[in-house]
Structure formats: structure tokens, C-alpha cells
Write a protein that holds these residues in place. Structure first.
Motif, PDB file in Angstrom:
ATOM      1  N   ALA A 332       0.842  -1.195   0.000  1.00  0.00           N
ATOM      2  CA  ALA A 332       0.000   0.000   0.000  1.00  0.00           C
ATOM      3  C   ALA A 332       0.877   1.244   0.000  1.00  0.00           C
ATOM      4  O   ALA A 332       1.713   1.419   0.886  1.00  0.00           O
ATOM      5  CB  ALA A 332      -0.915  -0.005   1.231  1.00  0.00           C
ATOM      6  N   ILE A 337      -3.609   3.660   6.016  1.00  0.00           N
ATOM      7  CA  ILE A 337      -4.505   2.538   5.791  1.00  0.00           C
ATOM      8  C   ILE A 337      -5.316   2.285   7.055  1.00  0.00           C
ATOM      9  O   ILE A 337      -4.830   2.485   8.186  1.00  0.00           O
ATOM     10  CB  ILE A 337      -3.716   1.283   5.353  1.00  0.00           C
ATOM     11  CG1 ILE A 337      -4.650   0.252   4.730  1.00  0.00           C
ATOM     12  CG2 ILE A 337      -2.925   0.697   6.518  1.00  0.00           C
ATOM     13  CD1 ILE A 337      -3.906  -0.822   3.959  1.00  0.00           C
ATOM     14  N   PRO A 368      -7.883   2.018   2.122  1.00  0.00           N
ATOM     15  CA  PRO A 368      -6.726   2.910   1.951  1.00  0.00           C
ATOM     16  C   PRO A 368      -7.142   4.364   2.136  1.00  0.00           C
ATOM     17  O   PRO A 368      -8.285   4.746   1.862  1.00  0.00           O
ATOM     18  CB  PRO A 368      -6.289   2.640   0.514  1.00  0.00           C
ATOM     19  CG  PRO A 368      -7.546   2.223  -0.188  1.00  0.00           C
ATOM     20  CD  PRO A 368      -8.366   1.476   0.838  1.00  0.00           C
ATOM     21  N   ALA A 371      -4.975   6.655  -1.579  1.00  0.00           N
ATOM     22  CA  ALA A 371      -3.967   5.785  -2.194  1.00  0.00           C
ATOM     23  C   ALA A 371      -3.417   6.382  -3.481  1.00  0.00           C
ATOM     24  O   ALA A 371      -4.121   7.087  -4.212  1.00  0.00           O
ATOM     25  CB  ALA A 371      -4.584   4.418  -2.478  1.00  0.00           C
TER      26      ALA A 371
END
Length: 473
Positions: A332, A337, A368, A371
């Protein structure tokens, strides 16, 4: 007149009620006895003198997805948690406390120490101050007055334990999506939860469909015992066939580990400036399990909303490796997150674009936060999944911040990891339940055809403005 020897065996609150209800003759000695008792009315007592906690039972219903609250005996120790820095809410808490003690004198009122110092002069009876490390063994029931943050604060007091007392929540905050009751219903709400499962016959029921059940005598020995236990409040019961409905909200179990694999949950600090900067209270000796080397094991911290790891003031995106059940899932690259419960799906996760989940769905969500990849979408996993978040070696920031329900925080660096899994709930051998946060649900009005989860649906539309039409005021 009660003999002094009898009074000495009663607690200060019960002494006050016994003396208050006695008609004293005009003797000077009796007047002195009355005055000496009232001199103690504003005391703040230590909760160690309170009786042990009454463990409620929860029963499944063939017609409802919710559980039915059944007290084996009347609850005795009530923890009242009002919203901080809200004088109007504090005043309402005093009103609620006076009602409970006037109508149900066998109940002991407990406050957090900070709140107890603010309200004890306004209450004509002694109250108890809460020691967080002893709450689990003493508190039968929790009443919150405030918003969702107040409920989170109440739940965090039991974050080291798998068993949480039922929570009666009055919505008096800025949003109050989790709060079930309006404060002007406090008399009905308290009666509703206190008498749940009592099976005491009453005469004030108006619903004709329950009259036959009300007049039916208990059909087992347990019913007879329950009838006797509530005999001092005859006339306030909800009837043989009625009980409070409970929504059991799932939680997360979180552990933070350093580079050597040592659990550092005990070093997490509170995030609120309204709370003293102190570490988590130690678990009671009875709960201090030990590992194979005989060392005390650190308990997981339970979260009702979410676990979040984010970059904070760091200018670089966080790079976090995500593992599910021991297998690498993804890298990620984002501001952060979230791992959320269904209850937390309408909190931070919702603002980050996560899906809305009904609180009865057994799942946890990975969401997320901003992101880098537009294809990184929110993900739902089974509740028993084990998620591990590790800072990638590629991470350029020195430290990321981890927050648990917004109540506890710490910093994590490369080599550290956060382990998260859903808390499983289930029935115990004595008929109770372990796991989750039992929230007392507001019952629909008599004769209403509303379903059990209509409160959630109504809140989704009324408070969160679900699919709200564009351009309307």
C-alpha cells in the motif's frame, strides 16, 4: 425507627434512603442521628466496597436478529459517563442520577474520578469514583450521555477485556449515530434496561397482545427467583414476555510489536488532552496469562471502530506491506490505511471512501487513505481474518503514527508490525456471551410495525444523509 446496628450493615447510600423514609419523633437525640447521616451525603466513595459485577445473559430470539437481555438479578452498579466539557450534558447526568436513586435505591452510581469531583456537590447522596483497573469486576451497566466519541471512551475503559457490560446510550453529541435514545426518554430507557428479564407482573401495560403473557405465572424455578429479586420495584416491569434488545457490536483485537517481536501495547498513550497522560492500566492478576517461558503476556487492545496507520506530518507517502492470514496481499502506497469494524465503517473509513456495512455483518474492512493507485479499492474480509501491517523497507519516513479508536496511539518504524484480527463472539457455559460491545437498542413504540434495525436505517438516512439529492438544502 431502624436500630443503629441495622444501619451499620447498610452502605452510605442505603443508610440515607432508610433514614430519609423514617418519620422521626421530636426527640433531640433522633434529630442528631439524622443530621450525622446527612453530613455524609456528598461523599465520593471508593468503588472497592461495591458488590461484584452481575453478569447478564443474552438469549437468541426466533423473530429477531438481535439478542434479548436477561438479568439474573437486578443490576446494582451503574457507571455514568457524560460528555466532557459540556455543562448541559453534565446537568442532564445529574438529573438522570437523581431519578435512578430516587426510584431504584438499590443502585450504586459510579463516575469517572474527574466527573465525580464535578457532580458530587449537586447530588444529595454519596457516589463512587471509578478506578479504571477495577471497572470490569464491578460495573453491571454503563450509561453514556454524549455523542459517538463518548461511547468510544466508554468502550475504551474495557479495551483490555473480552466482556463488556451492556451500554445504554443517550444521543447528546454533535452527531450521535451510535446513540440509540433521546435524553427526554431517560425514565423509560432506564426502566426498560433495569427490568429486562425480570418477569414481574405489572398493571401499567397497554399492549393487549402481551396481557396474557403478563398474567401467566412463571413456569420454572428461575422465573420465581427473578420475581422475588425485583419485588421491591413491583409495577415498573415490562412484563413476562418483554426484554431489552441488544445489538452486539464486533470489535478488533490489536497488537503492536517492536522489531524484536515484543508486544508494546502497554506503552501506548492516550490521545485526548482531556485524559491524564498515563499508560494502560495493568490487567487484573486473574487475567494475566503467561507464555511458555512463564512471562506475563500482554493483552490485545480492543477497538470498536478502527485501527489506523498514517503518515501524519511526514511529507512522503507511507509504504505499508499488507498480509492476510500469513500471505502477502499488497504493498500500500498511500497517506495511510484503515482496518475497520462494521461499526467503524460509518466513521473514518466512510470518509476515506470505504463501504457502509450493517453492524451485524461479521467482517472487517481494509480501506486505503488517499492511495496513489486508483485501483486500490476498499476490501472486506471475514471477521476471523488475521491482518498484519508492516512498514516497508522502502518507506522514506522515519516514523508513522498508529491510532486505535482515536484513543490510544504510538509511533512505528521499519521492522515493527501491527497485528489485527476480528474479535469472535460466542456463548459462555453460564449462558452469557463473550466478546463484542452489547448496546441496548431503542425499542419501537407500542403497536409500531418497525423492524429491529430501523434505527440503523433511520440514522443512515437522517444523520448521514445517505444518497442525499444533489442541490437540496
Amino acid at each position: 425507627m431502624l436500630h443503629p446496628c441495622v444501619l451499620n450493615h447498610l452502605g452510605p447510600v442505603r443508610q440515607w434512603f432508610c433514614i430519609r423514609q423514617v418519620k422521626f419523633p421530636s426527640s433531640r437525640s433522633h434529630l442528631v442521628r439524622s443530621f450525622s447521616a446527612t453530613a455524609r451525603l456528598h461523599e465520593i466513595l471508593d468503588m472497592s466496597a461495591l458488590p461484584p459485577r452481575v453478569q447478564p445473559k443474552y438469549k437468541d430470539s426466533p423473530t429477531s436478529s438481535l439478542l434479548s437481555l436477561q438479568w439474573p438479578e437486578p443490576p446494582r452498579n451503574l457507571l455514568i459517563i457524560p460528555k466532557f466539557h459540556a455543562p448541559q450534558v453534565t446537568s442532564s447526568a445529574v438529573t438522570f442520577a437523581k431519578h435512578v436513586l430516587n426510584e431504584y435505591p438499590n443502585v450504586n452510581l459510579v463516575f469517572e474520578r474527574r466527573v465525580a469531583s464535578q457532580v458530587h456537590e449537586s447530588l444529595p447522596f454519596p457516589i463512587y469514583a471509578a478506578d479504571p483497573s477495577a471497572l470490569h469486576d464491578k460495573i453491571d451497566l454503563v450509561a453514556t450521555l454524549g455523542g459517538d466519541g463518548t461511547i468510544l471512551r466508554a468502550a475504551s475503559l474495557f479495551s483490555l477485556h473480552s466482556s463488556v457490560p451492556p451500554m445504554l446510550s443517550f444521543s447528546m453529541g454533535s452527531l450521535g449515530f451510535l446513540g440509540e435514545w433521546k435524553f427526554d426518554e431517560y425514565k423509560r430507557a432506564w426502566r426498560h434496561v433495569y427490568m429486562s428479564g425480570s418477569r414481574v407482573s405489572v398493571t401499567d401495560l397497554q399492549d393487549p397482545h402481551t396481557q396474557a403473557a403478563v398474567n401467566r405465572p412463571p413456569d420454572d424455578e428461575e422465573g420465581l427467583q427473578l420475581h422475588n429479586a425485583w419485588s421491591h420495584v413491583r409495577g415498573k416491569s415490562m412484563g413476562l414476555a418483554r426484554s431489552s434488545k441488544v445489538l452486539l457490536r464486533h470489535r478488533l483485537k490489536v497488537g503492536v510489536y517492536d522489531a524484536d517481536g515484543v508486544n508494546i501495547n502497554g506503552r501506548l498513550m492516550p490521545t485526548s488532552t482531556a485524559e491524564p497522560q498515563q499508560l494502560l492500566p495493568p490487567a487484573p492478576p486473574a487475567l494475566q496469562a503467561r507464555n511458555t517461558r512463564g512471562e506475563p503476556m500482554t493483552h490485545a487492545i480492543h477497538a470498536i471502530n478502527e485501527l489506523v496507520i498514517h503518515r501524519g506530518p511526514n511529507p512522503h507517502l507511507a509504504i505499508i506491506d499488507v498480509y492476510v492470514n500469513g500471505r502477502f496481499l499488497t504493498e500500500a502506497v498511500a497517506d495511510g490505511i484503515l482496518v475497520s469494524t462494521p461499526t467503524g465503517s460509518t466513521a473514518y473509513s466512510l470518509s476515506a471512501g470505504g463501504s457502509i456495512m450493517h453492524p451485524l455483518v461479521k467482517t472487517l474492512l481494509i480501506t486505503p487513505i488517499c492511495a496513489r493507485s486508483l485501483s486500490f479499492r476498499p476490501l472486506g474480509l471475514p471477521l476471523n481474518s488475521k491482518v498484519v501491517l508492516k512498514l516497508s523497507e522502502k518507506n522514506r519516513g522515519r516514523e508513522l503514527e498508529v491510532s486505535i479508536d482515536g484513543k490510544r496511539k504510538t509511533g512505528v518504524t521499519i521492522g515493527m508490525e501491527i497485528r489485527v484480527e476480528g474479535e469472535m463472539v460466542g456463548r459462555t457455559p453460564n449462558g452469557g456471551w463473550t466478546g463484542g460491545v452489547p448496546c441496548v437498542i431503542r425499542s419501537p413504540a407500542s403497536g409500531s410495525s418497525a423492524e429491529d434495525d430501523d434505527g440503523w436505517v433511520g440514522g443512515l438516512n437522517g444523520l448521514l444523509k445517505f444518497n442525499y439529492p444533489f442541490g437540496e438544502a
